[in-house]
Enzyme design. Sequence first.
Site, PDB file in Angstrom:
ATOM      1  CG  ASN A 107     -40.098 -78.637  17.315  1.00 48.84           C
ATOM      2  OD1 ASN A 107     -41.299 -78.518  18.028  1.00 48.84           O
ATOM      3  ND2 ASN A 107     -39.794 -79.455  16.739  1.00 48.84           N
ATOM      4  CG  ASP A 114     -37.500 -80.902   8.926  1.00 43.75           C
ATOM      5  OD1 ASP A 114     -38.275 -82.109   8.606  1.00 43.75           O
ATOM      6  OD2 ASP A 114     -37.805 -80.040   8.998  1.00 43.75           O
ATOM      7  CE  LYS A 144     -22.291 -80.678  30.900  1.00 42.53           C
ATOM      8  NZ  LYS A 144     -22.185 -79.901  32.105  1.00 42.53           N
ATOM      9  N   PRO A 165     -35.651 -89.462   9.080  1.00 37.40           N
ATOM     10  CG  PRO A 165     -36.540 -91.250  10.343  1.00 37.40           C
ATOM     11  CD  PRO A 165     -35.344 -90.402  10.435  1.00 37.40           C
ATOM     12  CG  ASP A 166     -41.123 -86.961   5.615  1.00 33.83           C
ATOM     13  OD1 ASP A 166     -42.338 -87.165   6.066  1.00 33.83           O
ATOM     14  OD2 ASP A 166     -40.907 -85.924   5.059  1.00 33.83           O
ATOM     15  CG  PHE A 206     -50.931 -80.423  11.455  1.00 35.47           C
ATOM     16  CD1 PHE A 206     -51.863 -81.458  11.426  1.00 35.47           C
ATOM     17  CD2 PHE A 206     -51.639 -79.170  11.934  1.00 35.47           C
ATOM     18  CE1 PHE A 206     -53.137 -81.244  12.192  1.00 35.47           C
ATOM     19  CE2 PHE A 206     -52.720 -79.001  12.668  1.00 35.47           C
ATOM     20  CZ  PHE A 206     -53.540 -80.272  12.618  1.00 35.47           C
ATOM     21  CE  LYS A 218     -43.317 -78.194   4.467  1.00 34.48           C
ATOM     22  NZ  LYS A 218     -43.364 -77.312   5.602  1.00 34.48           N
ATOM     23  CE  LYS A 252     -43.497 -83.408   4.444  1.00 30.06           C
ATOM     24  NZ  LYS A 252     -42.843 -83.935   5.587  1.00 30.06           N
TER      25      LYS A 252
HETATM   26  O1  PMT Z   1     -47.871 -78.569  19.513  1.00 35.91           O
HETATM   27  P1  PMT Z   1     -48.457 -77.232  19.481  1.00 35.91           P
HETATM   28  O2  PMT Z   1     -47.608 -76.298  20.535  1.00 35.91           O
HETATM   29  O3  PMT Z   1     -49.636 -77.250  19.713  1.00 35.91           O
HETATM   30  O4  PMT Z   1     -48.008 -76.807  18.010  1.00 35.91           O
HETATM   31  C1  PMT Z   1     -48.983 -77.177  16.943  1.00 35.91           C
HETATM   32  C2  PMT Z   1     -47.976 -77.205  15.816  1.00 35.91           C
HETATM   33  C3  PMT Z   1     -47.563 -75.842  15.162  1.00 35.91           C
HETATM   34  C4  PMT Z   1     -46.725 -78.118  16.054  1.00 35.91           C
HETATM   35  C5  PMT Z   1     -48.940 -77.945  14.468  1.00 35.91           C
HETATM   36  O5  PMT Z   1     -50.141 -77.338  14.313  1.00 35.91           O
HETATM   37  C6  PMT Z   1     -48.248 -78.041  13.447  1.00 35.91           C
HETATM   38  O6  PMT Z   1     -48.300 -77.239  12.540  1.00 35.91           O
HETATM   39  N1  PMT Z   1     -47.659 -79.508  13.276  1.00 35.91           N
HETATM   40  C7  PMT Z   1     -46.632 -79.575  12.062  1.00 35.91           C
HETATM   41  C8  PMT Z   1     -45.349 -79.241  12.303  1.00 35.91           C
HETATM   42  C9  PMT Z   1     -44.510 -79.509  11.255  1.00 35.91           C
HETATM   43  O7  PMT Z   1     -43.338 -80.370  11.563  1.00 35.91           O
HETATM   44  O8  PMT Z   1     -44.624 -79.005  10.157  1.00 35.91           O
HETATM   45  P2  PMT Z   1     -43.490 -79.421   8.821  1.00 35.91           P
HETATM   46  O9  PMT Z   1     -44.035 -78.338   7.575  1.00 35.91           O
HETATM   47  O10 PMT Z   1     -42.221 -79.459   9.012  1.00 35.91           O
HETATM   48  O11 PMT Z   1     -44.085 -80.876   8.340  1.00 35.91           O
HETATM   49  C10 PMT Z   1     -45.027 -81.238   7.571  1.00 35.91           C
HETATM   50  C11 PMT Z   1     -45.638 -82.692   7.802  1.00 35.91           C
HETATM   51  O12 PMT Z   1     -44.562 -83.507   7.760  1.00 35.91           O
HETATM   52  C12 PMT Z   1     -46.085 -82.593   9.309  1.00 35.91           C
HETATM   53  O13 PMT Z   1     -47.422 -83.515   9.406  1.00 35.91           O
HETATM   54  C13 PMT Z   1     -45.034 -83.472  10.197  1.00 35.91           C
HETATM   55  O14 PMT Z   1     -45.521 -83.978  11.427  1.00 35.91           O
HETATM   56  C14 PMT Z   1     -44.437 -84.280   9.197  1.00 35.91           C
HETATM   57  N2  PMT Z   1     -43.038 -84.776   9.252  1.00 35.91           N
HETATM   58  C15 PMT Z   1     -41.959 -83.497   9.102  1.00 35.91           C
HETATM   59  C16 PMT Z   1     -40.753 -84.188   9.178  1.00 35.91           C
HETATM   60  C17 PMT Z   1     -40.426 -85.573   9.576  1.00 35.91           C
HETATM   61  N3  PMT Z   1     -39.195 -85.720   9.622  1.00 35.91           N
HETATM   62  N4  PMT Z   1     -41.473 -86.248   9.549  1.00 35.91           N
HETATM   63  C18 PMT Z   1     -42.667 -85.916   9.403  1.00 35.91           C
HETATM   64  O15 PMT Z   1     -43.592 -86.724   9.624  1.00 35.91           O
END
Ligand code: PMT
Length: 418
Positions: free
Chosen positions: A210, A280, A290, A306-307, A325, A339, A343
């Site tokens: 991403n 995700d 390749k 995994p989360d 975040f 969320k 979580k």
């Molecule tokens: O890196 P930059 O370019 O500065 O951008 C910053 C940002 C936009 C990436 C940051 O501010 C941000 O929003 N980060 C969270 C991105 C994200 O994965 O959001 P989510 O809503 O999909 O996930 C929610 C939370 O679960 C997050 O804390 C994420 O780290 C966590 N997660 C998600 C999926 C997963 N498999 N494991 C996780 O731990």
Amino acid sequence: MGHLQNRNIIIGVTGGIAAYKIAETIRLLRKSGAAVRVIMSRGAQAFMTPLTLQSLSGNPVHTDLLDETAEMGMGHIELARWADAYLIAPATADTLARLAMGRADDLLTTTALATPAPLFVAPAMNQQMWSNTATQANMRILEERGITVLGPGHGTQACGDIGAGRLAEPEEMSAALEDFFPSRELAGKRVVITAGPTLEAIDPVRFVSNHSSGKMGFALAQAAAEAGADTVLVAGPVTLATPPNVRRVDVQSAEEMLAACLAQLATPSHLFIGSAAVADYRPVVAANQKIKKSGESLQLELVRNPDIIAAVATMSPRPVKVIGFAAETEHMVDHAQAKRKAKGLDVIVANDVSRKDIGFDSDSNAVTWIDGSGAESIPMTSKKNLARILVSRCAQLFAEGEDDDLPQTGRESGGIGH
Ligand code: PMT
């Protein structure tokens, strides 16, 4: 934010009508927790008595370079070494000229040469004297040396002129010093932060990922380290430099990030911040070679990753506070709050990633802090500044909570920090 707590500030006061503002500046600095010592030039003493500033600063005022009694107490070199910052305010045109020349013919200028502390000057003079090319040339010299200039302000002057040359206000001078020092709100705390994207291999040359640049997470790590935390940064593949005093563990995939986080959290930690944009899903298999082009389409089967943060929030023992975040493009607060609950997080910081000027890869961000009691917007600012605000808010969670004791490894942690 308490950035001035236990900081040592010298204020050098020179002779100008604006010297009266120093009384309030000293009061503000002391209110913020700083220790203040004052040096007054002979000219300054024509406008204010040393006794006034002694009463306000709570310390004897230093006036003479060759004062035997003062040298027996805190000598001028000791005074210069004591300082964490040296503010000269008001700084007259003559003082600026003498500083630019490196003169050391009184205690005030000698201390400026002898101190290793950063120097701040707040000029105050008649507008014509300020705009004079000689004064402006001196200012350029001082700025080239890295001296921070505060003000001057613009307005009506004591002499009746209108223009630039008014001493900066006490609140501005106090705020500039406050901003200069990082807070130490997380001293003694261990913090683990994730940042950047994860990269999920399709084959040796292709991947699913991403747009995360890591800027937000690296800024958080920098702010946490500046606040005194023992800081570990688990970083996905990004091209950013490691902030000072941060231990960095580089990973590629979500599975590697999870393993690195769990390994770091085997040492009990106070705070976990998950700012990484973890993919995700990942390809079910990463091909060893390749993948060759064949046919008009290619089916790629993905499997759930995994989360990481949910695993961290339910591990035992758990970090005392777990902050996530949420990257959202619609119904930001509702989705983020859902969320947070799903979580098991203490707080979630919601980020509107549909906007181009904030979120992914930008230098600025605007977020909403969401906890169990509601949502609060934090307006757009640089990611570095936002990180300081967020780290300070995290520190407040410990300041408010009685549950900031670390859980012990191998001990059942039920009831800690939720
Ligand atoms: O890196 P930059 O370019 O500065 O951008 C910053 C940002 C936009 C990436 C940051 O501010 C941000 O929003 N980060 C969270 C991105 C994200 O994965 O959001 P989510 O809503 O999909 O996930 C929610 C939370 O679960 C997050 O804390 C994420 O780290 C966590 N997660 C998600 C999926 C997963 N498999 N494991 C996780 O731990």
